[in-house]
Design a protein around this motif. Structure first.
Motif, PDB file in Angstrom:
ATOM      1  N   TYR A 280      12.167 -36.676 -11.378  1.00  0.00           N
ATOM      2  CA  TYR A 280      11.356 -37.788 -11.894  1.00  0.00           C
ATOM      3  C   TYR A 280      10.057 -37.260 -12.470  1.00  0.00           C
TER       4      TYR A 280
ATOM      5  N   SER B 225       8.969 -43.050 -10.452  1.00  0.00           N
ATOM      6  CA  SER B 225      10.256 -43.517  -9.934  1.00  0.00           C
ATOM      7  C   SER B 225      10.100 -44.970  -9.502  1.00  0.00           C
ATOM      8  N   ASP B 226      11.217 -45.671  -9.414  1.00  0.00           N
ATOM      9  CA  ASP B 226      11.165 -47.081  -9.022  1.00  0.00           C
ATOM     10  C   ASP B 226      10.786 -47.250  -7.560  1.00  0.00           C
ATOM     11  N   GLU B 227      11.187 -46.288  -6.729  1.00  0.00           N
ATOM     12  CA  GLU B 227      10.896 -46.333  -5.303  1.00  0.00           C
ATOM     13  C   GLU B 227      10.370 -44.973  -4.853  1.00  0.00           C
ATOM     14  N   ARG B 228       9.755 -44.952  -3.695  1.00  0.00           N
ATOM     15  CA  ARG B 228       9.247 -43.687  -3.163  1.00  0.00           C
ATOM     16  C   ARG B 228      10.396 -42.703  -2.949  1.00  0.00           C
TER      17      ARG B 228
ATOM     18  N   THR C   7       4.202 -44.368  -5.997  1.00  0.00           N
ATOM     19  CA  THR C   7       4.788 -44.463  -7.334  1.00  0.00           C
ATOM     20  C   THR C   7       3.782 -45.129  -8.270  1.00  0.00           C
TER      21      THR C   7
ATOM     22  N   LYS D 207       4.453 -47.614 -10.029  1.00  0.00           N
ATOM     23  CA  LYS D 207       4.654 -49.052  -9.852  1.00  0.00           C
ATOM     24  C   LYS D 207       3.822 -49.574  -8.690  1.00  0.00           C
ATOM     25  N   GLU D 208       3.723 -48.799  -7.624  1.00  0.00           N
ATOM     26  CA  GLU D 208       2.897 -49.207  -6.494  1.00  0.00           C
ATOM     27  C   GLU D 208       1.440 -49.351  -6.902  1.00  0.00           C
TER      28      GLU D 208
ATOM     29  N   ASP E 220       4.026 -50.401 -14.496  1.00  0.00           N
ATOM     30  CA  ASP E 220       5.487 -50.403 -14.593  1.00  0.00           C
ATOM     31  C   ASP E 220       5.926 -49.246 -15.494  1.00  0.00           C
TER      32      ASP E 220
ATOM     33  N   SER F  51       8.332 -45.781 -15.296  1.00  0.00           N
ATOM     34  CA  SER F  51       9.258 -44.887 -14.598  1.00  0.00           C
ATOM     35  C   SER F  51       9.956 -43.992 -15.616  1.00  0.00           C
ATOM     36  N   TRP F  52      10.307 -42.782 -15.178  1.00  0.00           N
ATOM     37  CA  TRP F  52      10.999 -41.847 -16.041  1.00  0.00           C
ATOM     38  C   TRP F  52      11.917 -40.952 -15.199  1.00  0.00           C
TER      39      TRP F  52
END
Length: 322
Positions: free
Chosen positions: A121, A225-228, A238, A240-241, A245, A247-248
């Motif tokens: 990521y 990343s979408d999640e940790r 992340t 996002k957190e 928004d 992510s890659w």
């Protein structure tokens, strides 16, 4: 007469068999299309260590910098198109270069995608002594003036690493065209630029940071990343957190020359599949900071070519290509 015909037939048969035998993998080599220290180096090391038991001799790692993979793909479409011994490391950035024409005439149909090493990521990276303690700190400066922060990575404008920065800026409604971006020839050079102070922020990959984080020289502000992610990155938030928004996901893997024999190709596929089934491979991938993705052979080749098609569509929307 019958004896003569039989002898002649055996002679032709031996000649016909000889090229096939020459196609066997007897000098395994992984080509990292950049200088030592970056993501391509990491990818080749996974193959070198993970396939150690699959071949009689040790795998050689060869570094071939130039054009973020352009020199390598050119070589494997000219003089080494049927080399049975060599595999070339690639990433999602390589796929993006194919999609946007950065490799000139060579594209996804000019290689045989072979196998994956795992997934990775994007990451927003700074020096350990950076003024930016959080991603929010960095974005605050970019909001005031998008050109006030010198950022860089191992790729030119339109490359995968540039896209990471562009996606992050877009997530904050900032104009990516106004960013101050320095392009390096590979992750190793970009890391040297960060540590040397020529850039303040490096947009790299999580996987290549494992060994560097142990030295305490750099910090990751956020992973894309979408999640940790699991250990050793579970404590890193992340994007996002942090409210962005962005992510890659990155695929890391290997391709071969497009004219390599089916026999040699399948020998490599068999070697990777055997490695995938071992606990040692899983531990190695984790140790290198990647997440598991076990794809090989025709399934993997089709998947990568599909990804290039999708990236081509995205690049057109972004105005990178017509």
């Amino acid at each position: 007469m019958t004896f003569a015909k039989t002898a002649l037939a055996l002679l032709f048969a031996s000649v016909a068999v000889a090229p096939a035998a020459a196609q066997e993998v007897d000098r395994p080599e992984c080509v990292a299309p950049a200088k030592p220290g970056g993501g391509f180096d990491l990818t080749c090391r996974i193959a070198q260590q993970g396939l150690e038991k699959q071949f009689d001799g040790p795998m050689q790692v060869t570094f071939m910098p130039g054009g973020i993979g352009a020199v390598a793909i050119n070589l494997f479409n000219t003089t080494r198109t049927d080399d049975p011994n060599a595999i070339v490391a690639f990433s999602s950035g390589s796929l993006l270069n194919m999609a946007t024409g950065k490799y000139g005439e060579w594209g996804a149909n000019d290689v045989r995608f072979l196998a994956t090493a795992g997934t990775d990521y994007g990451a927003v990276i700074v020096r350990a002594d950076s003024q930016y303690q959080t991603l929010g700190d960095l974005m605050a400066d970019l909001e005031k003036d998008p050109g006030s922060v010198v950022m860089g990575a191992g790729g030119s404008v339109g490359s995968q690493d540039w896209m990471k920065a562009a996606i992050l800026m877009k997530a904050d409604n900032l104009d990516a065209r106004k960013m101050r971006y320095v392009a390096f020839d590979g992750g190793g050079d970009a890391i040297a630029g960060l540590l040397g102070g020529s850039i303040k922020v490096y947009f790299g990959d999580v996987g290549e940071m494992v060994s560097h984080l142990d030295t305490g020289e750099m910090r990751i502000l956020a992973v894309m990343s979408d999640e940790r992610l699991p250990e050793p990155f579970s404590e890193i938030s992340t994007a996002k957190e942090a409210g962005y928004d962005a992510s890659w996901p990155i695929v890391r893997g290997f391709y071969m020359g497009k004219n390599v024999s089916d026999a040699a190709y399948e020998e490599w596929v068999k070697a990777f599949n055997a490695a995938y089934a071992t606990d040692e491979w899983a531990a190695l991938v984790k140790d290198k900071g990647l997440l598991p993705l076990d794809l090989s052979g025709q399934e993997m080749d089709a998947d990568m070519k599909s990804r290039v098609e999708r990236m081509t569509g995205i690049a057109k929307e972004a105005g990178l290509i017509e």
